[in-house]
Design a protein around this motif. Structure first.
Motif, short mmCIF file in Angstrom:
data_model
loop_
_atom_site.label_atom_id
_atom_site.label_comp_id
_atom_site.label_asym_id
_atom_site.label_seq_id
_atom_site.Cartn_x
_atom_site.Cartn_y
_atom_site.Cartn_z
N ASN A 256 38.54 37.31 29.43
CA ASN A 256 37.36 36.75 30.09
C ASN A 256 37.50 36.86 31.61
O ASN A 256 37.27 35.90 32.35
CB ASN A 256 37.14 35.28 29.70
CG ASN A 256 35.74 34.80 30.04
OD1 ASN A 256 34.77 35.54 29.91
ND2 ASN A 256 35.62 33.56 30.48
N CYS A 257 37.85 38.05 32.04
CA CYS A 257 38.04 38.31 33.47
C CYS A 257 37.23 39.52 33.92
O CYS A 257 36.92 40.41 33.12
CB CYS A 257 39.52 38.57 33.77
SG CYS A 257 40.57 37.11 33.64
N LEU A 258 36.90 39.53 35.19
CA LEU A 258 36.29 40.69 35.82
C LEU A 258 37.33 41.36 36.71
O LEU A 258 38.11 40.70 37.38
CB LEU A 258 35.09 40.28 36.68
CG LEU A 258 33.87 39.71 35.98
CD1 LEU A 258 32.82 39.33 37.03
CD2 LEU A 258 33.27 40.71 35.00
N TYR A 259 37.31 42.69 36.71
CA TYR A 259 38.07 43.46 37.68
C TYR A 259 37.07 44.09 38.64
O TYR A 259 36.05 44.63 38.22
CB TYR A 259 38.88 44.56 36.99
CG TYR A 259 40.04 44.04 36.16
CD1 TYR A 259 41.31 43.92 36.71
CD2 TYR A 259 39.85 43.66 34.83
CE1 TYR A 259 42.38 43.44 35.96
CE2 TYR A 259 40.92 43.19 34.08
CZ TYR A 259 42.17 43.08 34.65
OH TYR A 259 43.21 42.60 33.90
N PHE A 260 37.35 43.99 39.91
CA PHE A 260 36.45 44.61 40.87
C PHE A 260 37.23 45.22 42.02
O PHE A 260 38.35 44.81 42.35
CB PHE A 260 35.40 43.62 41.39
CG PHE A 260 35.96 42.39 42.06
CD1 PHE A 260 36.30 42.40 43.40
CD2 PHE A 260 36.13 41.21 41.34
CE1 PHE A 260 36.80 41.27 44.02
CE2 PHE A 260 36.64 40.08 41.95
CZ PHE A 260 36.97 40.10 43.30
N VAL A 261 36.62 46.26 42.60
CA VAL A 261 37.21 46.99 43.72
C VAL A 261 36.47 46.57 44.99
O VAL A 261 35.26 46.41 44.99
CB VAL A 261 37.07 48.51 43.52
CG1 VAL A 261 37.66 49.27 44.72
CG2 VAL A 261 37.78 48.94 42.24
N TYR A 271 41.02 43.63 42.50
CA TYR A 271 41.17 42.20 42.22
C TYR A 271 40.87 41.91 40.74
O TYR A 271 40.08 42.61 40.10
CB TYR A 271 40.21 41.37 43.06
CG TYR A 271 40.52 41.35 44.54
CD1 TYR A 271 41.38 40.41 45.08
CD2 TYR A 271 39.90 42.25 45.39
CE1 TYR A 271 41.63 40.37 46.45
CE2 TYR A 271 40.14 42.23 46.77
CZ TYR A 271 41.02 41.28 47.28
OH TYR A 271 41.26 41.26 48.63
N LYS A 272 41.48 40.82 40.26
CA LYS A 272 41.17 40.29 38.95
C LYS A 272 40.59 38.89 39.14
O LYS A 272 41.21 38.04 39.79
CB LYS A 272 42.43 40.22 38.08
CG LYS A 272 42.19 39.71 36.66
CD LYS A 272 43.48 39.74 35.85
CE LYS A 272 43.24 39.29 34.41
NZ LYS A 272 44.50 39.33 33.62
N TYR A 273 39.38 38.68 38.59
CA TYR A 273 38.67 37.42 38.77
C TYR A 273 38.52 36.72 37.42
O TYR A 273 37.94 37.28 36.48
CB TYR A 273 37.30 37.68 39.39
CG TYR A 273 36.43 36.45 39.54
CD1 TYR A 273 36.69 35.50 40.52
CD2 TYR A 273 35.34 36.24 38.69
CE1 TYR A 273 35.89 34.38 40.66
CE2 TYR A 273 34.53 35.13 38.82
CZ TYR A 273 34.81 34.20 39.81
OH TYR A 273 34.01 33.08 39.95
N ASN A 274 39.04 35.51 37.32
CA ASN A 274 38.98 34.75 36.08
C ASN A 274 37.65 34.00 36.01
O ASN A 274 37.38 33.12 36.82
CB ASN A 274 40.15 33.76 36.01
CG ASN A 274 40.28 33.10 34.65
OD1 ASN A 274 39.36 32.45 34.18
ND2 ASN A 274 41.43 33.28 34.02
N SER A 277 38.21 29.99 35.34
CA SER A 277 38.73 29.14 36.43
C SER A 277 38.10 29.43 37.78
O SER A 277 38.16 28.60 38.69
CB SER A 277 40.24 29.32 36.54
OG SER A 277 40.56 30.63 36.97
N GLY A 278 37.52 30.61 37.95
CA GLY A 278 36.97 30.98 39.24
C GLY A 278 38.02 31.46 40.23
O GLY A 278 37.72 31.69 41.40
#
Length: 601
Positions: A256-261, A271-274, A277-278
């Protein structure tokens, strides 16, 4: 004892590249487009075995590459000798015959996406609507196609489709700096952002449950992460990072995470964004620039990345350990990375005090010939960054330093900075480049009498314009497929570019005087230095006539102009033999103007 000679420039010519890649759903096969044979084809590796083998022999640039969700076939796109008219095919994982999926001569098929069950193909195409484009749904089993979204008012590009195929995310591109986004739902389009009179952009996005996460500059100068609720149609700003522009975004369902450049000037971050939890963290990318990536069902992350001294390679980050592993191993043959030039990042004030960032590839002292090549980058709404350019490295190896400014209009420095080139092609960026040279001279980094000029695309245009407006700065000039006449350039670009031209370049009627002033062909009388002009015959962006007309005009004035036309190339060099020819020709051309000192043994 055997004495080995220092690596020659030929080693740099033989550096290969990876364009794009995909991974099978079970992560047992890695497929990528590379020019290992000298021309681009699809190759594969059976993981963890890392010995590559060819899948296709089409010898063309890959325009699209995607594994089917069930892993039974790939959707691939190829153009023809650089014409950029991508046609879509199906290909078995073992390779073999390409089966046409969507083929229409002289039309483009872009951004293919498959339904969850692999039975329907969604894509954007020029067919039937060459100016504004349409988004299509193609039923593969029944060979039935229909339009999902018909473009109007601006070019329309598909971005994402949700798992249930009830929501479609797309953007309408009015300009490179004005591209609002929409959700198509139940036969109606909804704006992803609140109404505003300001221009902004929407980029990549992903569906996560009943929300759509995407990157945008809505209300801000730098791209950030936002979300749109599909039920309430509510827009929410989620995350921004100071002075970093968000771009690519991927969803990992397993965590349940986003990866973004993000990009910050000349480098990228991953980055890895949860989502629970934010919180987010930097993944310490083993390279400087990311060219593409994907997240597997296992949570493993794959990226195509490189740096100024490392060609593009594919890396894997293990979902559990967080460790990176390099899967491919392209490098400059016979040359250690320590022998290559890592650029200095320079900041200098332009003519009006605005700060400019630039890369300076300084030739090593033992080989330097004292000459600096000014390289205005292409785009112009792009940037010179810490990615690998074999051309830069072989020129540095032969003693040339390269100065590459990110003049106003470049990306990575905020939307306002990027917009500064719009309708201002021939003024601000031109003076930014000149200010950069003056800075080098003042700091003792360059010799005023040993400056050369080279650029491609917009950089080729700028090379022509700088030659015409400031010939006293340069000993010789190379133009690689650069527009020479803004009036003919505006008229000849692809149809779906034409709606953005008034804002991007100018209106041929309202801005007649300005476009005349900004057109290099206006300054034939002052283009007196030796020139090399290079052009791809099939270039759809800067057509051959742009180079033909200025070569003919200069030759009629008796100027020293060498003209190289590549009959099987477009807006770039997709074939290794052509790339070698171009690099050799450039080197031989510049070497004429360097005083070579022969040292006694």
């Amino acid at each position: 004892m055997i004495q080995f000679k220092k690596p020659d420039v030929e080693n740099f010519y033989r550096t290969f590249n990876i364009q794009t890649f995909t991974v099978s759903p079970d992560e047992n096969q890695l497929v990528f487009s590379t020019n290992l044979s000298g021309k681009y084809n699809l190759w594969a590796m059976d993981l963890p075995n890392q010995y590559p083998y060819p899948l296709t022999f089409i010898d063309q640039t890959c325009q699209a590459l995607r594994y089917s969700n069930e892993g039974k076939f790939l959707v691939v796109g190829f153009d023809q000798d650089g014409d950029e008219n991508g046609q879509l095919y199906a290909l078995l994982p073992k390779g073999g015959k390409l089966e046409p999926l969507r083929f229409a001569e002289k039309e483009r098929h872009m951004h293919p996406l498959l339904s969850k069950d692999d039975k329907r193909l969604y894509y954007t195409s020029t067919k039937g609507n060459p100016t504004f484009l349409n988004i299509y749904r193609y039923d593969i089993e029944n060979d039935v196609e229909n339009i999902v979204v018909e473009g109007e008012g601006a070019a329309c590009f598909l971005v994402a489709v949700d798992e249930d195929e009830n929501h479609f995310a797309y953007i309408k591109q009015y300009a490179n700096t004005y591209a609002p986004g929409f959700i198509f739902q139940n036969g109606r389009s909804y704006s992803l952002t609140p109404e505003t009179n300001e221009q902004f952009t929407v980029g990549e996005g992903v569906f996560v449950g009943n929300e759509y996460y995407f990157v945008t500059t809505f209300g801000e100068d730098f791209d950030y992460l936002a979300k749109y609720n599909l039920d309430t149609h509510e827009f929410t700003k989620v995350l921004s990072i100071d002075k970093e522009e968000f771009s690519a975004i991927r969803f990992d369902k397993s965590s349940n995470c986003l990866y973004f450049v993000t990009s910050r000037g000349v480098e990228d971050h991953l980055y890895k964004y949860n989502l629970t939890s934010g919180s987010y963290n930097n993944l310490n990318l083993p390279a400087s620039i990311i060219q593409g990536g994907t997240v597997a069902k296992s949570g493993n992350v794959y990226v195509l990345a490189g740096s100024a001294t490392k060609p593009n390679n594919i890396f894997k980050m293990d979902a559990h350990s967080g460790e990176w592993m390099q899967l491919t191993n392209l490098a400059v043959p016979g040359v250690n990375e320590q022998e290559l030039v890592n650029p200095d990042v320079i900041t200098y004030p332009s003519y009006d005090g605005l700060a400019m960032e630039a890369l300076f590839f300084r030739a090593k002292e033992d080989v330097s010939n004292g000459h600096v090549i000014l390289w205005p980058h292409g785009g112009p709404q792009a940037a010179e960054r810490k990615f690998f350019r074999g051309m830069f490295q072989f020129l540095a190896n032969r003693g040339y330093s390269i100065f590459a400014p990110n003049f106003r209009g470049s990306t990575g420095y905020g939307l306002a900075f990027t917009k500064m080139v719009e309708g201002n092609w021939g003024e601000g960026p031109r003076l930014d480049n000149i200010a950069g040279l003056e800075f080098l001279y003042e700091k003792g980094l360059a010799d005023r009498n040993k400056t050369l000029l080279m650029g491609g695309s917009f950089g080729g245009y700028m090379a022509l314009l700088l030659h015409g407006r400031h010939p006293e700065y340069f000993k010789a000039v190379v133009d690689i497929f650069g527009p020479s006449n803004l009036f003919s350039f505006i008229e000849s670009v692809p149809e779906h570019w034409k709606p953005i031209m008034n804002q991007w370049v100018g209106d041929p009627i309202k801005d007649f005087d300005k476009l005349t002033e900004y057109s290099p062909i206006t300054y034939l009388d002052t283009m007196t230095k030796p020139m090399l002009i290079i052009q791809g015959a099939n270039d759809p962006r800067v057509v051959k006539q742009e180079s033909d007309q200025i070569v003919k005009a200069l030759q009629e004035k008796g100027r020293d102009v060498k003209y190289l036309v590549l009959e099987d190339e477009g807006h770039g060099f997709s074939k290794k033999e052509n790339e070698i020819l171009v690099n050799q020709t450039i080197l031989e051309f510049f070497d004429q103007f360097v005083e070579i000192k022969v040292l006694a043994d």
